[in-house]
Design a protein around this motif. Structure first.
Motif, short mmCIF file in Angstrom:
data_model
loop_
_atom_site.label_atom_id
_atom_site.label_comp_id
_atom_site.label_asym_id
_atom_site.label_seq_id
_atom_site.Cartn_x
_atom_site.Cartn_y
_atom_site.Cartn_z
N VAL A 40 53.35 -8.11 5.14
CA VAL A 40 52.81 -8.99 6.18
C VAL A 40 52.75 -8.32 7.56
O VAL A 40 52.12 -8.84 8.48
N PHE A 41 53.40 -7.16 7.72
CA PHE A 41 53.40 -6.48 9.01
C PHE A 41 53.77 -5.01 8.82
O PHE A 41 54.66 -4.70 8.04
N VAL A 42 53.08 -4.13 9.54
CA VAL A 42 53.42 -2.71 9.56
C VAL A 42 53.56 -2.31 11.03
O VAL A 42 52.62 -2.46 11.82
N GLU A 43 54.75 -1.83 11.39
CA GLU A 43 54.97 -1.32 12.74
C GLU A 43 54.52 0.14 12.76
O GLU A 43 55.04 0.96 12.01
N GLU A 82 45.20 2.02 12.38
CA GLU A 82 45.12 0.79 13.17
C GLU A 82 44.63 -0.40 12.35
O GLU A 82 44.91 -1.55 12.70
N ALA A 83 43.92 -0.16 11.26
CA ALA A 83 43.43 -1.26 10.41
C ALA A 83 44.60 -2.08 9.86
O ALA A 83 44.44 -3.27 9.57
N LEU A 84 45.79 -1.46 9.74
CA LEU A 84 46.95 -2.18 9.20
C LEU A 84 47.45 -3.26 10.15
O LEU A 84 48.15 -4.18 9.71
N ASN A 92 49.52 -3.00 0.06
CA ASN A 92 49.67 -3.47 -1.32
C ASN A 92 48.43 -3.14 -2.16
O ASN A 92 48.55 -2.71 -3.30
N ASN A 93 47.27 -3.37 -1.59
CA ASN A 93 46.02 -3.28 -2.34
C ASN A 93 45.57 -1.84 -2.59
O ASN A 93 44.93 -1.57 -3.61
N ALA A 94 45.89 -0.94 -1.67
CA ALA A 94 45.42 0.45 -1.78
C ALA A 94 46.44 1.38 -1.14
O ALA A 94 46.17 2.02 -0.13
N PRO A 95 47.65 1.48 -1.74
CA PRO A 95 48.71 2.25 -1.09
C PRO A 95 48.38 3.73 -0.88
O PRO A 95 48.91 4.35 0.04
N TYR A 96 47.50 4.31 -1.70
CA TYR A 96 47.18 5.73 -1.58
C TYR A 96 45.86 5.99 -0.88
O TYR A 96 45.48 7.13 -0.69
N ASP A 97 45.15 4.95 -0.52
CA ASP A 97 43.85 5.14 0.11
C ASP A 97 43.87 4.47 1.49
O ASP A 97 44.35 5.04 2.44
N GLY A 98 43.35 3.26 1.56
CA GLY A 98 43.27 2.55 2.83
C GLY A 98 44.60 2.16 3.42
O GLY A 98 44.70 1.86 4.60
#
Length: 127
Positions: A40-43, A82-84, A92-98
């Motif tokens: 739900v959040f990435v610092e 910054e998209a995070l 969760n959806n694309a841990p190795y890409d986006g």
């Protein structure tokens, strides 16, 4: 669960991809995001921050827990995802890409050799 063969891993579940230009892209593994649950959040750290291998420099919060993120390498943060800020669930959806977190300019490329390859990482999480 996927583990890309061209990535390197820290035992603390961060991944590193060598960009071939003296920088690496870094995030958390598919295994780590599964353990965390819905992110739900990435610092994000500041661009220009110097980080040491093993140093906590970010935080990922999920509905289950908050987890410190450690830099697997020493260097300077040269880009953040910054998209995070608006879409933390991308971890969760694309841990190795986006879902990458930062790009780091390496201080010492030989540190990559100290990280786990995909096979060794898979064996570690299977224990």
């Amino acid at each position: 669960m996927s583990i890309p063969s061209n990535y390197r891993f820290a035992s603390s579940h961060e991944w590193v991809l060598d960009n071939g230009d003296g920088t690496v892209t870094m995030g958390i593994s598919d295994h780590a995001q599964e353990l965390l649950g819905d992110v739900v959040f990435v610092e994000l750290p500041e661009v220009g921050r110097e980080v040491d291998a093993g140093e906590e420099f970010s935080l990922v919060e999920s509905v289950k827990a908050a987890s410190d993120i450690y830099s697997p390498v020493t260097g300077e943060v040269v880009a953040i995802n910054e998209a995070l800020e608006d879409q933390p669930e991308t971890v969760n959806n694309a841990p190795y890409d986006g879902g990458w977190i930062v790009k780091i300019k390496l201080a010492d490329a030989s540190q990559l050799d100290e990280l786990l390859d995909a096979e060794s990482y898979a064996a570690t999480i299977a224990e």
